[in-house]
Write a protein that holds these residues in place. Sequence first.
Motif, PDB file in Angstrom:
ATOM      1  N   ASN A   1     -13.522   9.039   0.506  1.00 45.70           N
ATOM      2  CA  ASN A   1     -14.016   8.252  -0.642  1.00 45.70           C
ATOM      3  C   ASN A   1     -14.742   6.992  -0.175  1.00 45.70           C
ATOM      4  O   ASN A   1     -15.798   6.637  -0.691  1.00 45.70           O
ATOM      5  CB  ASN A   1     -12.859   7.854  -1.568  1.00 45.70           C
ATOM      6  CG  ASN A   1     -12.311   9.041  -2.357  1.00 45.70           C
ATOM      7  OD1 ASN A   1     -12.807  10.157  -2.240  1.00 45.70           O
ATOM      8  ND2 ASN A   1     -11.282   8.808  -3.153  1.00 45.70           N
TER       9      ASN A   1
ATOM     10  N   ALA B   1      -2.214   7.667  -6.865  1.00 42.87           N
ATOM     11  CA  ALA B   1      -1.985   7.640  -8.322  1.00 42.87           C
ATOM     12  C   ALA B   1      -2.734   8.794  -8.986  1.00 42.87           C
ATOM     13  O   ALA B   1      -2.192   9.498  -9.846  1.00 42.87           O
ATOM     14  CB  ALA B   1      -2.431   6.305  -8.893  1.00 42.87           C
ATOM     15  N   ASP B   2      -4.000   9.015  -8.555  1.00 40.61           N
ATOM     16  CA  ASP B   2      -4.808  10.109  -9.124  1.00 40.61           C
ATOM     17  C   ASP B   2      -4.152  11.467  -8.886  1.00 40.61           C
ATOM     18  O   ASP B   2      -4.287  12.386  -9.693  1.00 40.61           O
ATOM     19  CB  ASP B   2      -6.216  10.120  -8.490  1.00 40.61           C
ATOM     20  CG  ASP B   2      -7.083   8.959  -8.962  1.00 40.61           C
ATOM     21  OD1 ASP B   2      -6.723   8.328  -9.986  1.00 40.61           O
ATOM     22  OD2 ASP B   2      -8.109   8.674  -8.308  1.00 40.61           O
TER      23      ASP B   2
ATOM     24  N   ALA C   1      -8.787   9.384   0.951  1.00 39.94           N
ATOM     25  CA  ALA C   1      -9.135   7.971   0.816  1.00 39.94           C
ATOM     26  C   ALA C   1     -10.259   7.605   1.784  1.00 39.94           C
ATOM     27  O   ALA C   1     -11.203   6.883   1.433  1.00 39.94           O
ATOM     28  CB  ALA C   1      -7.901   7.095   1.079  1.00 39.94           C
TER      29      ALA C   1
ATOM     30  N   LYS D   1      -6.746   0.132   1.027  1.00 44.83           N
ATOM     31  CA  LYS D   1      -6.740  -0.249  -0.391  1.00 44.83           C
ATOM     32  C   LYS D   1      -6.988   0.952  -1.302  1.00 44.83           C
ATOM     33  O   LYS D   1      -6.532   0.987  -2.445  1.00 44.83           O
ATOM     34  CB  LYS D   1      -7.818  -1.317  -0.660  1.00 44.83           C
ATOM     35  CG  LYS D   1      -7.402  -2.681  -0.132  1.00 44.83           C
ATOM     36  CD  LYS D   1      -8.357  -3.783  -0.536  1.00 44.83           C
ATOM     37  CE  LYS D   1      -7.794  -5.129  -0.097  1.00 44.83           C
ATOM     38  NZ  LYS D   1      -8.763  -5.978   0.577  1.00 44.83           N
ATOM     39  N   GLU D   2      -7.707   1.950  -0.772  1.00 46.88           N
ATOM     40  CA  GLU D   2      -8.024   3.143  -1.564  1.00 46.88           C
ATOM     41  C   GLU D   2      -6.843   4.113  -1.620  1.00 46.88           C
ATOM     42  O   GLU D   2      -6.712   4.899  -2.558  1.00 46.88           O
ATOM     43  CB  GLU D   2      -9.274   3.828  -0.970  1.00 46.88           C
ATOM     44  CG  GLU D   2      -9.678   5.144  -1.607  1.00 46.88           C
ATOM     45  CD  GLU D   2     -10.110   5.076  -3.074  1.00 46.88           C
ATOM     46  OE1 GLU D   2     -10.535   6.111  -3.597  1.00 46.88           O
ATOM     47  OE2 GLU D   2     -10.008   3.998  -3.716  1.00 46.88           O
TER      48      GLU D   2
ATOM     49  N   ASN E   1      -4.783   4.207  -4.799  1.00 44.36           N
ATOM     50  CA  ASN E   1      -5.582   4.731  -5.925  1.00 44.36           C
ATOM     51  C   ASN E   1      -5.622   6.260  -5.899  1.00 44.36           C
ATOM     52  O   ASN E   1      -5.451   6.921  -6.930  1.00 44.36           O
ATOM     53  CB  ASN E   1      -7.021   4.181  -5.860  1.00 44.36           C
ATOM     54  CG  ASN E   1      -7.061   2.664  -5.898  1.00 44.36           C
ATOM     55  OD1 ASN E   1      -6.173   2.044  -6.481  1.00 44.36           O
ATOM     56  ND2 ASN E   1      -8.039   2.061  -5.259  1.00 44.36           N
TER      57      ASN E   1
ATOM     58  N   TYR F   1       1.126  10.712  -7.788  1.00 42.10           N
ATOM     59  CA  TYR F   1       2.107   9.964  -6.988  1.00 42.10           C
ATOM     60  C   TYR F   1       2.903  10.807  -5.994  1.00 42.10           C
ATOM     61  O   TYR F   1       4.131  10.717  -5.938  1.00 42.10           O
ATOM     62  CB  TYR F   1       3.086   9.199  -7.899  1.00 42.10           C
ATOM     63  CG  TYR F   1       2.404   8.099  -8.663  1.00 42.10           C
ATOM     64  CD1 TYR F   1       2.145   6.862  -8.070  1.00 42.10           C
ATOM     65  CD2 TYR F   1       1.986   8.303  -9.986  1.00 42.10           C
ATOM     66  CE1 TYR F   1       1.491   5.852  -8.779  1.00 42.10           C
ATOM     67  CE2 TYR F   1       1.325   7.292 -10.698  1.00 42.10           C
ATOM     68  CZ  TYR F   1       1.084   6.078 -10.078  1.00 42.10           C
ATOM     69  OH  TYR F   1       0.432   5.093 -10.767  1.00 42.10           O
TER      70      TYR F   1
ATOM     71  N   ARG G   1     -16.220   8.254  -5.014  1.00 44.16           N
ATOM     72  CA  ARG G   1     -14.898   8.867  -5.054  1.00 44.16           C
ATOM     73  C   ARG G   1     -14.977  10.361  -5.369  1.00 44.16           C
ATOM     74  O   ARG G   1     -15.632  10.755  -6.330  1.00 44.16           O
ATOM     75  CB  ARG G   1     -14.012   8.152  -6.069  1.00 44.16           C
ATOM     76  CG  ARG G   1     -13.942   6.640  -5.805  1.00 44.16           C
ATOM     77  CD  ARG G   1     -12.932   5.944  -6.693  1.00 44.16           C
ATOM     78  NE  ARG G   1     -11.565   6.192  -6.218  1.00 44.16           N
ATOM     79  CZ  ARG G   1     -10.575   6.597  -6.981  1.00 44.16           C
ATOM     80  NH1 ARG G   1     -10.787   6.832  -8.267  1.00 44.16           N
ATOM     81  NH2 ARG G   1      -9.376   6.788  -6.478  1.00 44.16           N
TER      82      ARG G   1
ATOM     83  N   TYR H   1       0.808  -1.231   0.000  1.00 42.05           N
ATOM     84  CA  TYR H   1       0.000   0.000   0.000  1.00 42.05           C
ATOM     85  C   TYR H   1       0.839   1.278   0.000  1.00 42.05           C
ATOM     86  O   TYR H   1       0.310   2.365  -0.140  1.00 42.05           O
ATOM     87  CB  TYR H   1      -0.931   0.020   1.217  1.00 42.05           C
ATOM     88  CG  TYR H   1      -1.930  -1.109   1.221  1.00 42.05           C
ATOM     89  CD1 TYR H   1      -2.660  -1.428   0.076  1.00 42.05           C
ATOM     90  CD2 TYR H   1      -2.165  -1.863   2.362  1.00 42.05           C
ATOM     91  CE1 TYR H   1      -3.574  -2.464   0.076  1.00 42.05           C
ATOM     92  CE2 TYR H   1      -3.082  -2.902   2.374  1.00 42.05           C
ATOM     93  CZ  TYR H   1      -3.782  -3.200   1.222  1.00 42.05           C
ATOM     94  OH  TYR H   1      -4.695  -4.218   1.221  1.00 42.05           O
TER      95      TYR H   1
END
Length: 447
Positions: free
Chosen positions: A355, A333-334, A352, A326-327, A330, A337, A361, A298
Amino acid sequence: MNKSIKVVDTILRDAAQSLIATRMTTKEMEGALDLIDSAGYYAVECWGGATFDTCMRYLNEDPWERLRTFRKGLKNTKTQMLLRGQNVLGYKNYPDDFVELFVAKSIENGIDIIRIFDALNDTRNLETAMKATKKYGGHAQAAICYTTGPVFTLDYFTKLTKEMEELGADSICIKDMAGLLTPDRSFKLVQAMRKVTDLPIEVHSHTTAGTASMSLLKGVEAGADIIDTALSPLGGGTSHPATETMHISLSEMGYDTGLDLEVLQKLAEYFAPIRDKYVNEGVLNIKMLQVEPKALVYQVPGGMLSNLLSQLTQQGRPDLYEPVLKEVPNVRADLGYPPLVTPMSQMVGTQATMNVLMGERYKLVPKEVKDYVKGLYGQPPAPISDEIRTKMIGNAEVMTDRPADHLDPILPKLREETAGLARTDEDVLSYGSFPEVAKDFLQNKYA
Protein backbone atom coordinates in the motif's frame (compact mmCIF):
# COMPACT_ATOMS: atom_id res chain seq x y z
CA MET A 1 3.13 -22.67 51.99
CA ASN A 2 4.81 -21.12 48.98
CA LYS A 3 2.77 -21.23 45.81
CA SER A 4 4.77 -22.99 43.12
CA ILE A 5 5.08 -21.41 39.69
CA LYS A 6 6.32 -23.51 36.79
CA VAL A 7 8.82 -21.97 34.37
CA VAL A 8 9.24 -22.78 30.67
CA ASP A 9 12.47 -21.50 29.10
CA THR A 10 12.36 -20.48 25.45
CA ILE A 11 16.09 -20.01 24.71
CA LEU A 12 16.25 -23.01 22.37
CA ARG A 13 13.29 -21.82 20.26
CA ASP A 14 11.31 -18.59 20.61
CA ALA A 15 14.08 -16.51 22.21
CA ALA A 16 16.50 -17.58 19.49
CA GLN A 17 13.83 -17.00 16.85
CA SER A 18 13.03 -13.53 18.16
CA LEU A 19 16.60 -12.27 18.43
CA ILE A 20 18.87 -14.29 16.14
CA ALA A 21 16.46 -15.49 13.44
CA THR A 22 16.64 -19.12 14.70
CA ARG A 23 20.25 -19.48 13.54
CA MET A 24 21.63 -21.22 16.66
CA THR A 25 22.93 -24.65 15.68
CA THR A 26 22.04 -27.94 17.35
CA LYS A 27 25.71 -28.36 18.33
CA GLU A 28 25.64 -25.00 20.16
CA MET A 29 22.49 -26.06 22.01
CA GLU A 30 23.62 -29.62 22.71
CA GLY A 31 26.47 -28.46 24.95
CA ALA A 32 23.95 -26.89 27.35
CA LEU A 33 21.45 -29.76 27.62
CA ASP A 34 22.88 -31.36 30.78
CA LEU A 35 22.81 -28.02 32.60
CA ILE A 36 19.32 -27.19 31.29
CA ASP A 37 18.15 -30.59 32.50
CA SER A 38 19.37 -29.88 36.04
CA ALA A 39 18.03 -26.29 36.25
CA GLY A 40 14.56 -27.24 37.51
CA TYR A 41 12.50 -26.13 34.52
CA TYR A 42 8.99 -27.48 34.04
CA ALA A 43 9.63 -27.57 30.28
CA VAL A 44 11.91 -26.21 27.57
CA GLU A 45 10.40 -24.85 24.38
CA CYS A 46 12.84 -26.19 21.83
CA TRP A 47 11.11 -27.08 18.56
CA GLY A 48 8.44 -25.98 16.09
CA GLY A 49 7.79 -22.41 15.03
CA ALA A 50 10.40 -21.33 12.47
CA THR A 51 13.06 -23.82 13.65
CA PHE A 52 11.93 -26.57 11.29
CA ASP A 53 12.34 -24.50 8.13
CA THR A 54 15.56 -22.82 9.32
CA CYS A 55 17.26 -26.12 10.19
CA MET A 56 17.06 -27.30 6.59
CA ARG A 57 17.20 -23.96 4.77
CA TYR A 58 20.11 -22.26 6.54
CA LEU A 59 21.84 -24.75 8.83
CA ASN A 60 21.79 -27.91 6.69
CA GLU A 61 20.44 -29.81 9.70
CA ASP A 62 17.67 -32.37 10.00
CA PRO A 63 15.02 -30.90 12.36
CA TRP A 64 13.95 -34.41 13.40
CA GLU A 65 17.55 -35.27 14.32
CA ARG A 66 17.67 -32.08 16.41
CA LEU A 67 14.53 -33.17 18.26
CA ARG A 68 16.01 -36.61 18.99
CA THR A 69 19.15 -34.89 20.34
CA PHE A 70 16.98 -32.84 22.73
CA ARG A 71 15.12 -35.95 23.86
CA LYS A 72 18.39 -37.73 24.63
CA GLY A 73 19.78 -34.80 26.60
CA LEU A 74 16.66 -33.76 28.51
CA LYS A 75 15.85 -36.74 30.70
CA ASN A 76 14.06 -34.87 33.53
CA THR A 77 12.62 -31.90 31.64
CA LYS A 78 9.61 -31.83 29.37
CA THR A 79 10.15 -30.79 25.75
CA GLN A 80 7.69 -28.39 24.19
CA MET A 81 6.99 -27.31 20.62
CA LEU A 82 4.87 -24.70 18.89
CA LEU A 83 2.43 -25.89 16.22
CA ARG A 84 0.29 -23.59 14.06
CA GLY A 85 -2.84 -25.76 14.23
CA GLN A 86 -3.97 -26.74 10.75
CA ASN A 87 -0.98 -24.81 9.32
CA VAL A 88 1.37 -27.26 11.14
CA LEU A 89 4.76 -25.49 10.71
CA GLY A 90 4.01 -23.97 7.32
CA TYR A 91 1.94 -21.03 6.14
CA LYS A 92 -1.18 -22.70 4.73
CA ASN A 93 -3.79 -25.21 5.84
CA TYR A 94 -2.77 -28.84 5.49
CA PRO A 95 -5.17 -31.79 5.18
CA ASP A 96 -6.05 -33.71 8.34
CA ASP A 97 -3.98 -36.81 7.44
CA PHE A 98 -0.82 -34.66 7.25
CA VAL A 99 -1.58 -32.88 10.54
CA GLU A 100 -2.18 -36.17 12.34
CA LEU A 101 1.00 -37.85 11.11
CA PHE A 102 3.05 -34.75 11.92
CA VAL A 103 1.77 -34.72 15.49
CA ALA A 104 2.31 -38.49 15.85
CA LYS A 105 5.90 -38.26 14.65
CA SER A 106 6.66 -35.18 16.79
CA ILE A 107 5.60 -37.10 19.90
CA GLU A 108 7.36 -40.30 18.79
CA ASN A 109 10.63 -38.42 18.24
CA GLY A 110 10.54 -36.76 21.63
CA ILE A 111 7.98 -33.98 22.15
CA ASP A 112 5.96 -33.95 25.39
CA ILE A 113 3.90 -30.75 25.15
CA ILE A 114 2.45 -29.35 21.94
CA ARG A 115 1.32 -25.74 22.11
CA ILE A 116 -1.30 -25.39 19.39
CA PHE A 117 -2.59 -22.07 18.12
CA ASP A 118 -4.55 -20.70 15.20
CA ALA A 119 -3.64 -17.30 13.80
CA LEU A 120 -7.32 -16.27 13.80
CA ASN A 121 -8.27 -17.94 17.11
CA ASP A 122 -10.65 -20.05 15.00
CA THR A 123 -10.92 -23.14 17.20
CA ARG A 124 -12.10 -25.27 14.27
CA ASN A 125 -8.48 -25.07 13.07
CA LEU A 126 -7.22 -26.59 16.35
CA GLU A 127 -9.45 -29.67 16.42
CA THR A 128 -7.37 -32.13 14.40
CA ALA A 129 -4.03 -31.26 15.99
CA MET A 130 -5.48 -31.41 19.50
CA LYS A 131 -7.22 -34.74 18.94
CA ALA A 132 -4.02 -36.20 17.50
CA THR A 133 -1.90 -34.89 20.40
CA LYS A 134 -4.21 -36.61 22.90
CA LYS A 135 -4.40 -39.78 20.79
CA TYR A 136 -0.60 -40.21 20.73
CA GLY A 137 -0.09 -39.42 24.40
CA GLY A 138 1.09 -35.82 24.27
CA HIS A 139 0.00 -32.85 26.40
CA ALA A 140 -2.28 -30.64 24.28
CA GLN A 141 -1.87 -27.00 25.19
CA ALA A 142 -4.31 -24.70 23.39
CA ALA A 143 -3.01 -21.17 22.89
CA ILE A 144 -5.08 -18.01 22.68
CA CYS A 145 -3.42 -15.45 20.41
CA TYR A 146 -3.66 -12.32 22.50
CA THR A 147 -4.24 -9.05 20.69
CA THR A 148 -6.12 -5.81 21.08
CA GLY A 149 -8.94 -4.20 19.13
CA PRO A 150 -12.65 -3.52 19.49
CA VAL A 151 -13.65 -7.22 19.31
CA PHE A 152 -11.12 -8.49 21.85
CA THR A 153 -13.05 -8.14 25.09
CA LEU A 154 -12.77 -10.28 28.22
CA ASP A 155 -15.97 -12.03 27.06
CA TYR A 156 -14.26 -12.89 23.75
CA PHE A 157 -11.30 -14.46 25.59
CA THR A 158 -13.36 -16.37 28.18
CA LYS A 159 -15.56 -17.79 25.40
CA LEU A 160 -12.38 -19.00 23.65
CA THR A 161 -11.12 -20.51 26.91
CA LYS A 162 -14.34 -22.52 27.29
CA GLU A 163 -14.22 -23.67 23.64
CA MET A 164 -10.63 -24.84 24.11
CA GLU A 165 -11.48 -26.73 27.27
CA GLU A 166 -14.34 -28.45 25.42
CA LEU A 167 -11.88 -29.49 22.69
CA GLY A 168 -9.90 -31.36 25.35
CA ALA A 169 -7.09 -28.91 26.14
CA ASP A 170 -4.78 -30.05 28.98
CA SER A 171 -3.71 -26.45 29.62
CA ILE A 172 -4.26 -23.01 28.08
CA CYS A 173 -1.65 -20.46 27.13
CA ILE A 174 -2.13 -16.72 26.68
CA LYS A 175 0.19 -16.23 23.72
CA ASP A 176 1.09 -12.55 23.59
CA MET A 177 3.38 -12.61 20.56
CA ALA A 178 3.46 -8.83 20.12
CA GLY A 179 4.09 -7.92 23.75
CA LEU A 180 0.76 -6.08 23.95
CA LEU A 181 -0.16 -7.29 27.44
CA THR A 182 0.14 -4.54 30.00
CA PRO A 183 0.17 -5.48 33.72
CA ASP A 184 -3.47 -4.44 34.11
CA ARG A 185 -4.64 -6.34 31.02
CA SER A 186 -2.71 -9.42 32.14
CA PHE A 187 -4.23 -9.41 35.64
CA LYS A 188 -7.79 -8.92 34.38
CA LEU A 189 -7.45 -11.52 31.63
CA VAL A 190 -6.03 -14.27 33.87
CA GLN A 191 -8.63 -13.43 36.52
CA ALA A 192 -11.46 -13.72 33.96
CA MET A 193 -10.10 -17.02 32.58
CA ARG A 194 -9.59 -18.42 36.08
CA LYS A 195 -13.33 -17.94 36.70
CA VAL A 196 -14.28 -20.21 33.79
CA THR A 197 -11.58 -22.91 33.90
CA ASP A 198 -9.55 -24.96 36.38
CA LEU A 199 -6.99 -25.89 33.71
CA PRO A 200 -3.40 -24.68 34.17
CA ILE A 201 -2.96 -21.20 32.64
CA GLU A 202 0.38 -20.18 31.12
CA VAL A 203 1.39 -16.59 30.32
CA HIS A 204 3.71 -15.99 27.35
CA SER A 205 4.69 -12.43 26.49
CA HIS A 206 7.49 -10.69 24.60
CA THR A 207 9.43 -7.79 26.10
CA THR A 208 9.18 -5.74 22.88
CA ALA A 209 7.30 -2.86 24.51
CA GLY A 210 8.94 -3.23 27.92
CA THR A 211 5.90 -4.48 29.86
CA ALA A 212 6.32 -8.28 29.82
CA SER A 213 8.03 -8.89 33.17
CA MET A 214 5.37 -6.78 34.92
CA SER A 215 2.64 -8.57 32.98
CA LEU A 216 3.96 -12.00 33.98
CA LEU A 217 4.05 -10.98 37.65
CA LYS A 218 0.49 -9.63 37.52
CA GLY A 219 -0.61 -12.79 35.69
CA VAL A 220 0.90 -14.91 38.45
CA GLU A 221 -0.84 -12.78 41.10
CA ALA A 222 -4.15 -13.32 39.28
CA GLY A 223 -3.73 -17.11 39.34
CA ALA A 224 -1.54 -18.16 36.39
CA ASP A 225 0.36 -21.41 36.95
CA ILE A 226 3.17 -21.27 34.37
CA ILE A 227 5.26 -18.49 32.80
CA ASP A 228 7.56 -18.37 29.77
CA THR A 229 11.00 -16.79 30.18
CA ALA A 230 14.35 -16.74 28.34
CA LEU A 231 17.83 -17.08 29.83
CA SER A 232 19.41 -13.61 30.01
CA PRO A 233 21.87 -13.90 27.06
CA LEU A 234 18.82 -14.11 24.77
CA GLY A 235 16.30 -12.38 27.06
CA GLY A 236 14.83 -8.90 26.69
CA GLY A 237 14.13 -6.90 23.54
CA THR A 238 11.80 -8.77 21.20
CA SER A 239 12.41 -11.95 23.25
CA HIS A 240 11.06 -12.73 26.75
CA PRO A 241 11.75 -11.60 30.32
CA ALA A 242 15.07 -12.96 31.63
CA THR A 243 14.68 -16.24 33.49
CA GLU A 244 17.09 -15.30 36.29
CA THR A 245 15.37 -11.96 36.92
CA MET A 246 11.91 -13.53 37.07
CA HIS A 247 13.18 -16.30 39.35
CA ILE A 248 14.69 -13.83 41.83
CA SER A 249 11.64 -11.54 41.74
CA LEU A 250 9.15 -14.36 42.25
CA SER A 251 11.23 -16.02 44.97
CA GLU A 252 11.32 -12.77 46.96
CA MET A 253 7.53 -12.57 46.65
CA GLY A 254 7.18 -16.03 48.21
CA TYR A 255 6.73 -18.11 45.06
CA ASP A 256 8.66 -21.32 44.47
CA THR A 257 9.88 -21.61 40.84
CA GLY A 258 11.77 -24.85 41.42
CA LEU A 259 14.78 -23.28 39.65
CA ASP A 260 18.41 -23.44 40.76
CA LEU A 261 19.96 -19.96 40.43
CA GLU A 262 23.50 -21.34 40.38
CA VAL A 263 22.69 -23.51 37.38
CA LEU A 264 20.93 -20.61 35.65
CA GLN A 265 24.08 -18.50 36.08
CA LYS A 266 26.23 -21.27 34.58
CA LEU A 267 23.80 -21.47 31.66
CA ALA A 268 24.03 -17.71 31.15
CA GLU A 269 27.83 -18.04 31.04
CA TYR A 270 27.48 -20.81 28.45
CA PHE A 271 25.15 -18.89 26.14
CA ALA A 272 26.78 -15.43 26.43
CA PRO A 273 29.68 -16.15 24.01
CA ILE A 274 27.24 -17.81 21.58
CA ARG A 275 25.11 -14.64 21.67
CA ASP A 276 28.24 -12.50 21.14
CA LYS A 277 29.15 -14.56 18.08
CA TYR A 278 25.78 -13.68 16.49
CA VAL A 279 26.27 -10.03 17.42
CA ASN A 280 29.66 -10.04 15.69
CA GLU A 281 28.20 -11.76 12.63
CA GLY A 282 25.53 -9.06 12.41
CA VAL A 283 22.70 -11.58 12.94
CA LEU A 284 21.61 -9.93 16.20
CA ASN A 285 20.54 -6.40 15.29
CA ILE A 286 20.85 -3.96 18.20
CA LYS A 287 17.38 -2.64 17.28
CA MET A 288 15.91 -5.94 18.45
CA LEU A 289 17.16 -5.28 21.99
CA GLN A 290 15.70 -1.80 22.25
CA VAL A 291 12.46 -1.18 24.11
CA GLU A 292 9.83 -0.29 21.51
CA PRO A 293 6.71 1.21 23.13
CA LYS A 294 5.44 1.75 19.56
CA ALA A 295 4.49 -1.92 19.63
CA LEU A 296 1.68 -0.95 22.00
CA VAL A 297 0.56 1.69 19.51
CA TYR A 298 1.00 -0.27 16.24
CA GLN A 299 0.25 -3.73 17.73
CA VAL A 300 3.17 -5.24 15.83
CA PRO A 301 5.16 -8.27 17.11
CA GLY A 302 8.91 -7.89 17.47
CA GLY A 303 9.73 -10.47 14.81
CA MET A 304 7.53 -8.56 12.40
CA LEU A 305 9.30 -5.29 13.22
CA SER A 306 12.68 -6.85 12.38
CA ASN A 307 11.36 -8.48 9.19
CA LEU A 308 9.79 -5.25 7.95
CA LEU A 309 13.00 -3.35 8.59
CA SER A 310 15.21 -5.89 6.84
CA GLN A 311 12.85 -6.24 3.84
CA LEU A 312 12.63 -2.48 3.35
CA THR A 313 16.41 -2.16 3.77
CA GLN A 314 16.94 -4.84 1.09
CA GLN A 315 14.67 -2.86 -1.23
CA GLY A 316 16.74 0.24 -0.50
CA ARG A 317 13.77 1.90 1.23
CA PRO A 318 14.43 1.87 4.98
CA ASP A 319 12.92 5.38 4.97
CA LEU A 320 9.49 3.75 4.56
CA TYR A 321 9.73 1.90 7.90
CA GLU A 322 7.63 4.48 9.81
CA PRO A 323 4.94 4.95 7.09
CA VAL A 324 4.57 1.15 6.76
CA LEU A 325 4.31 0.77 10.55
CA LYS A 326 1.53 3.36 10.57
CA GLU A 327 -0.31 1.53 7.77
CA VAL A 328 -0.21 -1.87 9.57
CA PRO A 329 -3.08 -1.13 12.05
CA ASN A 330 -5.20 0.27 9.18
CA VAL A 331 -4.77 -2.89 7.10
CA ARG A 332 -5.42 -5.02 10.17
CA ALA A 333 -8.70 -3.20 10.87
CA ASP A 334 -9.75 -3.62 7.21
CA LEU A 335 -9.05 -7.37 7.44
CA GLY A 336 -11.23 -7.92 10.52
CA TYR A 337 -8.53 -7.51 13.19
CA PRO A 338 -6.55 -10.73 12.71
CA PRO A 339 -4.00 -11.28 15.51
CA LEU A 340 -0.54 -10.47 14.14
CA VAL A 341 1.04 -13.90 14.34
CA THR A 342 2.36 -16.20 11.60
CA PRO A 343 1.04 -16.29 8.88
CA MET A 344 -1.21 -13.24 9.45
CA SER A 345 1.65 -10.95 10.51
CA GLN A 346 3.44 -11.65 7.20
CA MET A 347 0.26 -11.03 5.20
CA VAL A 348 -0.66 -7.79 6.95
CA GLY A 349 2.96 -6.58 6.81
CA THR A 350 3.27 -7.35 3.10
CA GLN A 351 -0.06 -5.68 2.30
CA ALA A 352 0.86 -2.58 4.32
CA THR A 353 4.22 -2.40 2.51
CA MET A 354 2.53 -2.68 -0.91
CA ASN A 355 0.00 0.00 0.00
CA VAL A 356 2.80 2.40 0.92
CA LEU A 357 5.10 1.50 -2.00
CA MET A 358 2.27 1.83 -4.53
CA GLY A 359 0.97 5.05 -3.04
CA GLU A 360 -2.51 3.53 -3.37
CA ARG A 361 -4.28 1.19 -0.97
CA TYR A 362 -5.01 -2.34 -2.26
CA LYS A 363 -3.88 -1.61 -5.81
CA LEU A 364 -1.90 -4.83 -5.49
CA VAL A 365 -3.21 -7.65 -3.26
CA PRO A 366 -1.07 -10.80 -2.76
CA LYS A 367 -2.71 -14.18 -3.41
CA GLU A 368 -2.46 -15.17 0.30
CA VAL A 369 -4.37 -12.07 1.36
CA LYS A 370 -7.07 -12.79 -1.23
CA ASP A 371 -7.30 -16.38 0.05
CA TYR A 372 -7.67 -15.07 3.59
CA VAL A 373 -10.50 -12.75 2.54
CA LYS A 374 -12.14 -15.72 0.78
CA GLY A 375 -12.18 -17.58 4.13
CA LEU A 376 -9.51 -20.13 3.23
CA TYR A 377 -7.68 -19.58 6.53
CA GLY A 378 -10.78 -19.54 8.73
CA GLN A 379 -13.10 -16.93 10.12
CA PRO A 380 -11.71 -13.43 10.84
CA PRO A 381 -12.34 -12.21 14.42
CA ALA A 382 -14.48 -9.33 13.05
CA PRO A 383 -16.40 -9.11 9.75
CA ILE A 384 -14.64 -7.65 6.70
CA SER A 385 -16.66 -4.82 5.17
CA ASP A 386 -18.34 -5.39 1.79
CA GLU A 387 -16.39 -2.48 0.36
CA ILE A 388 -12.97 -3.90 1.29
CA ARG A 389 -13.96 -7.43 0.28
CA THR A 390 -15.16 -6.31 -3.15
CA LYS A 391 -12.02 -4.24 -3.65
CA MET A 392 -9.84 -7.25 -2.90
CA ILE A 393 -11.67 -10.26 -4.37
CA GLY A 394 -14.55 -8.83 -6.41
CA ASN A 395 -17.57 -11.15 -6.24
CA ALA A 396 -15.62 -14.32 -5.42
CA GLU A 397 -17.35 -16.72 -3.04
CA VAL A 398 -16.42 -16.69 0.67
CA MET A 399 -16.01 -20.02 2.48
CA THR A 400 -17.77 -20.23 5.86
CA ASP A 401 -17.10 -23.82 7.03
CA ARG A 402 -13.83 -25.34 8.34
CA PRO A 403 -11.24 -24.77 5.59
CA ALA A 404 -9.60 -28.20 5.99
CA ASP A 405 -12.94 -29.88 5.15
CA HIS A 406 -12.22 -28.85 1.56
CA LEU A 407 -8.79 -30.54 1.46
CA ASP A 408 -8.26 -34.09 0.20
CA PRO A 409 -5.80 -36.40 1.99
CA ILE A 410 -2.27 -35.59 0.81
CA LEU A 411 0.03 -38.30 2.20
CA PRO A 412 -0.34 -40.80 -0.71
CA LYS A 413 0.57 -38.04 -3.17
CA LEU A 414 3.54 -36.91 -1.04
CA ARG A 415 4.84 -40.49 -0.72
CA GLU A 416 4.64 -40.86 -4.49
CA GLU A 417 6.44 -37.55 -5.10
CA THR A 418 9.23 -38.42 -2.68
CA ALA A 419 9.82 -42.01 -3.83
CA GLY A 420 13.59 -42.51 -4.01
CA LEU A 421 14.17 -39.27 -2.08
CA ALA A 422 12.51 -39.79 1.31
CA ARG A 423 13.50 -42.79 3.41
CA THR A 424 11.25 -42.20 6.43
CA ASP A 425 7.87 -40.75 7.30
CA GLU A 426 9.79 -37.85 8.83
CA ASP A 427 11.42 -37.12 5.45
CA VAL A 428 7.99 -37.14 3.80
CA LEU A 429 6.70 -34.66 6.39
CA SER A 430 9.73 -32.41 5.89
CA TYR A 431 9.05 -32.42 2.15
CA GLY A 432 5.33 -31.81 2.64
CA SER A 433 6.11 -28.83 4.87
CA PHE A 434 8.74 -27.14 2.66
CA PRO A 435 9.02 -29.00 -0.69
CA GLU A 436 11.82 -27.01 -2.38
CA VAL A 437 13.97 -26.65 0.73
CA ALA A 438 13.50 -30.29 1.79
CA LYS A 439 14.23 -31.59 -1.71
CA ASP A 440 17.67 -29.97 -1.73
CA PHE A 441 18.28 -30.94 1.88
CA LEU A 442 17.32 -34.61 1.42
CA GLN A 443 19.34 -34.93 -1.80
CA ASN A 444 22.43 -33.73 0.10
CA LYS A 445 21.62 -35.78 3.18
CA TYR A 446 21.47 -39.06 1.26
CA ALA A 447 24.04 -38.20 -1.43
